[in-house]
Design a protein around this motif. Structure first.
Motif, PDB file in Angstrom:
ATOM      1  N   UNK A   1     -32.731 -47.540 -17.902  1.00 33.34           N
ATOM      2  CA  UNK A   1     -32.296 -46.789 -16.908  1.00 33.34           C
ATOM      3  C   UNK A   1     -31.530 -45.508 -17.878  1.00 33.34           C
ATOM      4  N   UNK A   2     -30.892 -45.938 -18.995  1.00 33.90           N
ATOM      5  CA  UNK A   2     -30.091 -44.985 -19.770  1.00 33.90           C
ATOM      6  C   UNK A   2     -31.137 -44.162 -20.379  1.00 33.90           C
ATOM      7  N   UNK A   3     -32.057 -44.681 -21.051  1.00 31.15           N
ATOM      8  CA  UNK A   3     -33.091 -44.155 -21.712  1.00 31.15           C
ATOM      9  C   UNK A   3     -33.701 -43.102 -20.956  1.00 31.15           C
ATOM     10  N   UNK A   4     -34.247 -43.496 -19.796  1.00 31.69           N
ATOM     11  CA  UNK A   4     -34.872 -42.552 -18.736  1.00 31.69           C
ATOM     12  C   UNK A   4     -34.156 -41.461 -18.299  1.00 31.69           C
ATOM     13  N   UNK A   5     -33.011 -41.782 -18.047  1.00 35.10           N
ATOM     14  CA  UNK A   5     -32.011 -40.615 -17.676  1.00 35.10           C
ATOM     15  C   UNK A   5     -32.011 -39.606 -19.008  1.00 35.10           C
ATOM     16  N   UNK A   6     -31.726 -40.096 -20.106  1.00 32.98           N
ATOM     17  CA  UNK A   6     -31.509 -39.065 -21.076  1.00 32.98           C
ATOM     18  C   UNK A   6     -32.747 -38.170 -21.459  1.00 32.98           C
ATOM     19  N   UNK A   7     -33.851 -39.093 -21.262  1.00 35.59           N
ATOM     20  CA  UNK A   7     -35.050 -38.216 -21.632  1.00 35.59           C
ATOM     21  C   UNK A   7     -35.568 -37.457 -20.296  1.00 35.59           C
ATOM     22  N   UNK A   8     -35.007 -37.879 -19.201  1.00 38.31           N
ATOM     23  CA  UNK A   8     -35.330 -36.875 -17.919  1.00 38.31           C
ATOM     24  C   UNK A   8     -34.437 -35.638 -17.964  1.00 38.31           C
ATOM     25  N   UNK A   9     -33.282 -35.647 -18.613  1.00 37.43           N
ATOM     26  CA  UNK A   9     -32.413 -34.606 -18.976  1.00 37.43           C
ATOM     27  C   UNK A   9     -33.041 -33.886 -20.020  1.00 37.43           C
ATOM     28  N   UNK A  10     -33.413 -34.250 -20.861  1.00 38.38           N
ATOM     29  CA  UNK A  10     -34.022 -33.510 -22.030  1.00 38.38           C
ATOM     30  C   UNK A  10     -35.248 -32.690 -21.491  1.00 38.38           C
ATOM     31  N   UNK A  11     -36.069 -33.400 -20.886  1.00 35.30           N
ATOM     32  CA  UNK A  11     -37.174 -32.874 -20.173  1.00 35.30           C
ATOM     33  C   UNK A  11     -36.747 -31.421 -19.084  1.00 35.30           C
ATOM     34  N   UNK A  12     -35.860 -32.136 -18.261  1.00 39.46           N
ATOM     35  CA  UNK A  12     -35.531 -31.035 -17.444  1.00 39.46           C
ATOM     36  C   UNK A  12     -34.751 -29.712 -18.134  1.00 39.46           C
ATOM     37  N   UNK A  13     -33.896 -29.882 -19.191  1.00 41.46           N
ATOM     38  CA  UNK A  13     -33.488 -28.742 -19.773  1.00 41.46           C
ATOM     39  C   UNK A  13     -34.371 -27.863 -20.544  1.00 41.46           C
ATOM     40  N   UNK A  14     -35.673 -28.553 -21.003  1.00 38.40           N
ATOM     41  CA  UNK A  14     -36.740 -27.840 -21.694  1.00 38.40           C
ATOM     42  C   UNK A  14     -37.371 -27.011 -20.520  1.00 38.40           C
TER      43      UNK A  14
ATOM     44  N   UNK B   1     -42.215 -34.079 -11.130  1.00 35.29           N
ATOM     45  CA  UNK B   1     -43.021 -35.291 -11.184  1.00 35.29           C
ATOM     46  C   UNK B   1     -43.516 -34.848 -12.823  1.00 35.29           C
ATOM     47  N   UNK B   2     -43.487 -33.864 -13.275  1.00 36.10           N
ATOM     48  CA  UNK B   2     -43.861 -33.471 -14.575  1.00 36.10           C
ATOM     49  C   UNK B   2     -42.756 -33.632 -15.585  1.00 36.10           C
ATOM     50  N   UNK B   3     -41.476 -34.115 -14.951  1.00 36.70           N
ATOM     51  CA  UNK B   3     -40.454 -34.332 -15.975  1.00 36.70           C
ATOM     52  C   UNK B   3     -40.273 -35.849 -15.793  1.00 36.70           C
ATOM     53  N   UNK B   4     -40.143 -36.288 -14.421  1.00 38.21           N
ATOM     54  CA  UNK B   4     -40.130 -37.837 -14.505  1.00 38.21           C
ATOM     55  C   UNK B   4     -40.995 -38.773 -14.971  1.00 38.21           C
ATOM     56  N   UNK B   5     -42.358 -38.442 -14.899  1.00 35.61           N
ATOM     57  CA  UNK B   5     -43.109 -39.232 -15.420  1.00 35.61           C
ATOM     58  C   UNK B   5     -43.215 -39.511 -17.081  1.00 35.61           C
ATOM     59  N   UNK B   6     -43.379 -38.292 -17.897  1.00 42.06           N
ATOM     60  CA  UNK B   6     -43.402 -38.389 -19.277  1.00 42.06           C
ATOM     61  C   UNK B   6     -42.189 -38.938 -19.859  1.00 42.06           C
ATOM     62  N   UNK B   7     -40.940 -38.662 -18.890  1.00 41.27           N
ATOM     63  CA  UNK B   7     -39.636 -39.508 -19.298  1.00 41.27           C
ATOM     64  C   UNK B   7     -39.644 -40.736 -19.253  1.00 41.27           C
ATOM     65  N   UNK B   8     -40.223 -41.129 -18.113  1.00 46.88           N
ATOM     66  CA  UNK B   8     -40.533 -42.785 -18.029  1.00 46.88           C
ATOM     67  C   UNK B   8     -41.325 -43.524 -18.997  1.00 46.88           C
ATOM     68  N   UNK B   9     -42.437 -42.716 -19.402  1.00 45.20           N
ATOM     69  CA  UNK B   9     -43.394 -43.323 -20.437  1.00 45.20           C
ATOM     70  C   UNK B   9     -42.569 -43.226 -21.579  1.00 45.20           C
ATOM     71  N   UNK B  10     -41.789 -42.383 -22.124  1.00 46.40           N
ATOM     72  CA  UNK B  10     -41.072 -42.172 -23.319  1.00 46.40           C
ATOM     73  C   UNK B  10     -39.760 -43.262 -23.338  1.00 46.40           C
TER      74      UNK B  10
END
Length: 76
Positions: A53-66, A7-16
């Motif tokens: 959904x592409x933007x969300x997937x990319x920002x989630x991948x970035x947050x998950x990697x971090x 949830x710490x990855x998905x929600x910030x990625x959703x907002x971005x």
């Protein structure tokens, strides 16, 4: 523990992704987009949805990697 991290990855990625969607489509009209020289055969709503959904997937991948890179080796 992983649920909190997810949830710490998905929600910030959703907002971005939402902000990125607004910025991109304030500058780009989906009806002007072309794919390999021909216009997209998608409605504006479909382009907005796919782009979000592409933007969300990319920002989630970035947050998950971090998150993965900041984990101590004992938790891997």
């Amino acid at each position: 523990m992983w649920g909190k991290r997810l949830m710490g990855i998905a929600w910030p990625a959703f907002l971005v992704a939402a902000v990125l969607e607004m910025v991109v489509f304030a500058l780009v009209d989906p009806s002007d987009l072309h794919w390999f020289g021909s216009p997209l055969a998608l409605s504006r709503e479909a382009v907005y949805t796919l782009a979000f959904f592409v933007f969300w997937a990319l920002t989630m991948a970035s947050s998950a990697l971090t998150t993965l890179l900041t984990l101590p080796s004992s938790e891997l």
